[in-house]
Design a protein around this motif. Structure first.
Motif, PDB file in Angstrom:
ATOM      1  N   ARG A  68      39.258  65.232  42.106  1.00 50.19           N
ATOM      2  CA  ARG A  68      40.031  65.907  43.641  1.00 50.19           C
ATOM      3  C   ARG A  68      38.615  66.134  45.102  1.00 50.19           C
ATOM      4  NH1 ARG A  68      42.523  70.204  44.043  1.00 50.19           N
ATOM      5  NH2 ARG A  68      43.416  70.412  45.398  1.00 50.19           N
ATOM      6  N   THR A  70      38.646  68.167  47.603  1.00 48.10           N
ATOM      7  CA  THR A  70      39.322  69.358  48.417  1.00 48.10           C
ATOM      8  C   THR A  70      39.733  69.762  49.742  1.00 48.10           C
ATOM      9  OG1 THR A  70      37.278  70.626  47.789  1.00 48.10           O
ATOM     10  CG2 THR A  70      38.758  70.948  46.086  1.00 48.10           C
ATOM     11  N   ASP A  73      35.901  70.352  51.155  1.00 56.29           N
ATOM     12  CA  ASP A  73      34.817  68.787  50.705  1.00 56.29           C
ATOM     13  C   ASP A  73      34.845  68.003  51.836  1.00 56.29           C
ATOM     14  OD1 ASP A  73      33.783  69.614  48.319  1.00 56.29           O
ATOM     15  OD2 ASP A  73      35.902  68.166  47.253  1.00 56.29           O
ATOM     16  N   SER A  84      42.091  64.995  51.662  1.00 57.41           N
ATOM     17  CA  SER A  84      42.113  65.418  50.024  1.00 57.41           C
ATOM     18  C   SER A  84      43.200  64.941  49.611  1.00 57.41           C
ATOM     19  CB  SER A  84      42.436  66.786  51.056  1.00 57.41           C
ATOM     20  OG  SER A  84      43.350  67.809  50.960  1.00 57.41           O
TER      21      SER A  84
END
Length: 348
Positions: A68, A70, A73, A84
């Motif tokens: 994943r 996020t 990120d 995301s």
């Protein structure tokens, strides 16, 4: 009971495959999709999709990471529109994609084949929607139709140490490739032990032991015609490991190529030169050169190369802003002086 269990397993497999297909088509390291979106596409519940996603993250199917992105990120992303969500790691990252695609484009291959190949590379990197070849990829005017098949067969011959026979071509007055002829006017057949395929100066070369000589040879792959590969393994006359350099050490192929700015025969020898103006012409061609500054933008440099290779290299910079003077060996100086006299006589 067993039938119901089998049907459930089939449904689970279909959902897992569907998730992988959607992730492969719509995601990369900076663009994810949500479990809700996946559920809508596959007609499954969000809970079912999340369960599969977590299972896939633990499995790493086909060696590719499922994970994943996020919201946190996104701050470190370089894309203009990061997103995301869940993604699958592409087979190639963007840098690898460009190197592979550009490397393929360098080959003098069939234009339609190249376009398909580069499209596949983009797809494996999750960039199929960015495929941006401007203009056409034309097939070279004097294209050897056996080129692609020869690459495949040469790769097989190298892997299984199989000797090869072939005709080697040169250009006629129309620019077409025609086989070299022997003294009787018959197409000359060559035999060789193939060792590797390498690019050098925009050409694709077969590195081989050409019978009956003892040294390594370079052959343009695009000039090879009527290739025959021995049916039996380990039929080479000389294995690569049997070849040695001038000092009797095993040949290092990378070093061997670095010592030859142009494919040329003969042993590599130490060459001492003076360079005035900049070192770009040196390290662009000789990555293992040793340079010492002896003045303002003046350097003394030691390289290793064949004498013919140094002569061709030095002559190409005669009219450039960098002045190159070979100091030793004297044999190279003599050949450069002879070349100068030839040019004077020709253009006086």
């Amino acid at each position: 009971m067993a039938q119901g269990s089998s049907r459930n397993a089939s449904v689970r497999s279909e959902i897992a495959v569907g998730i992988l297909e959607l992730l492969d088509e719509h995601t990369d390291r900076e663009h994810g999709v949500t479990a809700v979106w996946l559920a809508e596409q596959l007609g499954a519940t969000e809970k079912t999709i999340r369960g599969h996603l977590h299972a896939l993250r633990a499995m790493q199917p086909f060696g590719r990471r499922v994970d994943r992105i996020t919201p946190g990120d996104l701050r470190n992303m370089t894309s203009v529109d990061p997103r995301s969500g869940w993604y699958i790691e592409p087979v190639f990252d963007t840098a690898q994609m460009r190197l592979l695609a550009d490397g393929a484009a360098l080959s003098r291959s069939d234009g339609e084949y190249l376009r398909d190949l580069i499209a596949r590379i983009y797809a494996f990197a999750g960039r199929s929607r960015q495929f941006g070849i401007r203009g056409s990829l034309p097939t070279p005017k004097h294209y050897n139709r056996e080129f692609l098949n020869n690459i495949e067969r040469l790769n097989d011959a190298i892997a299984h140490e199989r000797s090869i026979r072939f005709h080697y071509c040169e250009y006629d007055v129309d620019g077409d490739l025609v086989p070299r002829l022997d003294s009787d006017g018959v197409a000359r057949e060559y035999a060789a032990d193939p060792y590797d395929l390498r690019y050098k100066n925009g050409k694709y070369y077969l590195i081989c032991h050409l019978h009956p000589y003892d040294t390594l040879a370079y052959l343009h792959v695009e000039r090879i015609r009527d290739l025959h590969v021995d049916d039996m393994d380990h039929t080479v006359e000389r294995a690569f490991d049997s070849l040695t350099d001038a000092d009797g050490d095993p040949v290092d192929l990378t070093e061997f190529l670095d010592e030859r700015p142009y494919p040329s025969a003969g042993p590599a020898v130490p060459v001492r030169i003076r360079v005035e103006g900049g070192l770009e012409p040196v390290f662009d061609w000789f990555p293992d050169a040793r340079a010492t500054r002896i003045g303002d933008a003046v350097y003394e440099v030691t390289i290793r190369s064949t004498e013919q290779g140094v002569i061709w290299w030095a002559l190409q910079y005669t009219t450039s802003g960098v002045r190159i003077t070979v100091l030793e060996p004297q044999s190279i100086r003599d050949e450069l002086r002879r070349a100068g006299h030839i040019l004077l006589d020709r253009y006086e």
